[in-house]
Design an enzyme around this catalytic site. Structure first.
Site, PDB file in Angstrom:
ATOM      1  N   LYS A 114       0.529  -0.837  -0.015  1.00  0.00           N
ATOM      2  CA  LYS A 114       0.396   0.034   0.027  1.00  0.00           C
ATOM      3  C   LYS A 114       1.183   1.366  -0.257  1.00  0.00           C
ATOM      4  O   LYS A 114       0.401   2.335  -0.512  1.00  0.00           O
ATOM      5  CB  LYS A 114      -1.037   0.054   0.948  1.00  0.00           C
ATOM      6  CG  LYS A 114      -2.311  -1.136   1.205  1.00  0.00           C
ATOM      7  CD  LYS A 114      -3.085  -0.761   0.009  1.00  0.00           C
ATOM      8  CE  LYS A 114      -4.374  -1.755   0.323  1.00  0.00           C
ATOM      9  NZ  LYS A 114      -5.625  -0.646  -0.506  1.00  0.00           N
TER      10      LYS A 114
ATOM     11  N   SER B  67       0.837 -10.210  -0.558  1.00  0.00           N
ATOM     12  CA  SER B  67       0.770  -8.498  -0.655  1.00  0.00           C
ATOM     13  C   SER B  67       0.809  -7.992   0.861  1.00  0.00           C
ATOM     14  O   SER B  67       1.035  -6.607   0.693  1.00  0.00           O
ATOM     15  CB  SER B  67      -1.156  -7.981  -0.889  1.00  0.00           C
ATOM     16  OG  SER B  67      -1.981  -8.467  -0.032  1.00  0.00           O
TER      17      SER B  67
END
Length: 399
Positions: free
Chosen positions: A49, A300
């Site tokens: 992110k 992720s």
């Protein structure tokens, strides 16, 4: 419009900010294919992110910087925004669902953000952030439905093509869709033959359902161990990009996610959160066709709360047959426990917990229930123990 130039510019901006995370082989994830892991769980802030958040904030005008930024997040975007804002000398306020892992909330505070806990899930935090944005005049940093954010996440696609030129497919987690949109656009623009597969949690299948219905739709509720992708509605931009560039979207269950987290710990010595492990779960349980292919699973994020990790490991052990629970009906007399434990021990099982229950209203007056938790090797081992108990005349139920 999203362009390759924009993604390359993001890569240039981020080169001294984020890590080029390793691509490591993981042959045991799916023995029929060549699986690699893109370890964004080892990224700065523990998640991809930071890429999109930092690039978006780097593009703000001086006036926007003075007014500060506001965001909503289940935790990882919050950390990315907090770090990016702090490094650029900008004030940040983050709205976070009150059920977000404590570790993510505290990390956001350490990076310099003011955190507001909002009752509900991501979408509730989003609505509150929008209200505060109108009140304060801050710039809203969307976690996924923003071209600069998508471009920042797309830098992962450029890295993958450099790290594995012979890549056949990539499996990517989906929440709101920003990550897969950027990666799919970058990869399909440069290597159209590479397949891009998306994965959602079965308890939060907003993009999966939207893809089936050919239009973005909102779910009434979401529930999954993968809190980072528990999104009720995908973005408008991300939906369109997924429709155009993503080959297939599948779902995985919480049990499958737990099994994948356990496999990453044991086989690869990697910690992944639920959202980060859905790609690995899809590869492990053959949700997409990767047989004989060079397949990359994007891990992720790795920001999982330790208390949740403990529960996830327990679920993973049960799913893979490494742990089993038996409830055995016995005559309440001396020696019964010894007979059961002798059978289990002789077959290599290890009893770790025992509980006698004499008070169940469904049992005979002279009977008891024996609840046993045991460590086992796999499902075949459990079946072997159950068969031996059955042959010895014991009546039982396996959880």
């Amino acid at each position: 419009m999203l362009t390759l130039d924009r993604i390359y510019q993001a890569s240039y901006v981020l080169k001294n900010v984020v890590r080029t995370t390793d691509l490591i082989p993981a042959p045991n994830i799916n023995p029929l294919s060549n699986v690699y892991l893109k370890t964004e769980n080892l990224q700065l802030t523990g998640s991809f992110k930071v890429r999109g958040a930092y690039y978006k904030i780097s593009q703000l005008t001086e006036e926007e910087r003075k007014n500060g930024v506001i965001a909503c997040s289940a935790g990882n975007h919050a950390q990315g925004v907090a770090l990016a804002a702090s490094r650029n000398g900008i004030k940040s306020l983050i709205c976070v669902p009150d059920g977000a892992p404590i570790s993510k909330v505290e990390a956001s505070k350490r990076y310099g953000a003011e955190v507001v806990l909002v009752p509900g899930v991501y979408d509730d935090a989003y609505n509150r952030a929008r209200e505060l944005q109108k009140e304060t005049g801050s710039t809203f940093i969307h976690p996924f439905d923003d071209l600069d954010v998508i471009a920042g996440q797309g830098t992962i696609g450029l890295e993958l093509l450099d790290q594995l030129p012979e890549i056949d497919c990539v499996i990517v987690p989906i929440g709101g869709g920003g990550l897969i949109s950027g990666i799919a656009f970058a990869i399909k623009s440069l290597n159209p033959r590479c397949k891009v597969y998306g994965v959602q949690a079965a308890g939060a299948p907003s993009m999966y359902r939207s893809h089936q219905e050919h239009g973005p739709l909102a779910l009434d509720s979401v529930s999954t161990v993968a809190d980072g992708i528990a999104v009720k509605r995908p973005g408008e931009l991300t939906y369109e990009l997924c429709e155009q560039y993503v080959d297939e979207i599948v779902t995985v269950t919480d049990d499958e996610i737990s099994t994948a987290i356990l496999a990453l710990i044991e086989q690869q010595k990697l910690i992944a959160e639920g959202a980060g492990a859905v790609s690995v779960a899809a590869a492990m349980f053959d949700k997409v066709d990767i047989k004989g292919k060079n397949a990359v699973c994007l891990v992720s994020g790795g920001n999982i709360d330790v208390t949740i990790l403990s529960r996830v490991i327990s679920r993973g052990l049960l799913k893979t047959g490494r742990s089993a629970e038996l409830t055995i009906e016995l005559v309440d007399k001396p020696g019964q426990l010894k007979g059961v434990s002798d059978i289990i021990a002789s077959l290599g099982g290890n009893v770790v917990a025992v509980h006698h229950d004499r008070a169940d209203e469904n049992m005979d007056i002279n009977s008891c229930f024996l609840h046993i938790v045991m460590e086992t090797r796999d499902q075949n081992h459990i079946a072997e123990i159950c068969s031996a108990l059955k042959n010895a005349g014991y009546r039982f139920k396996l959880r």
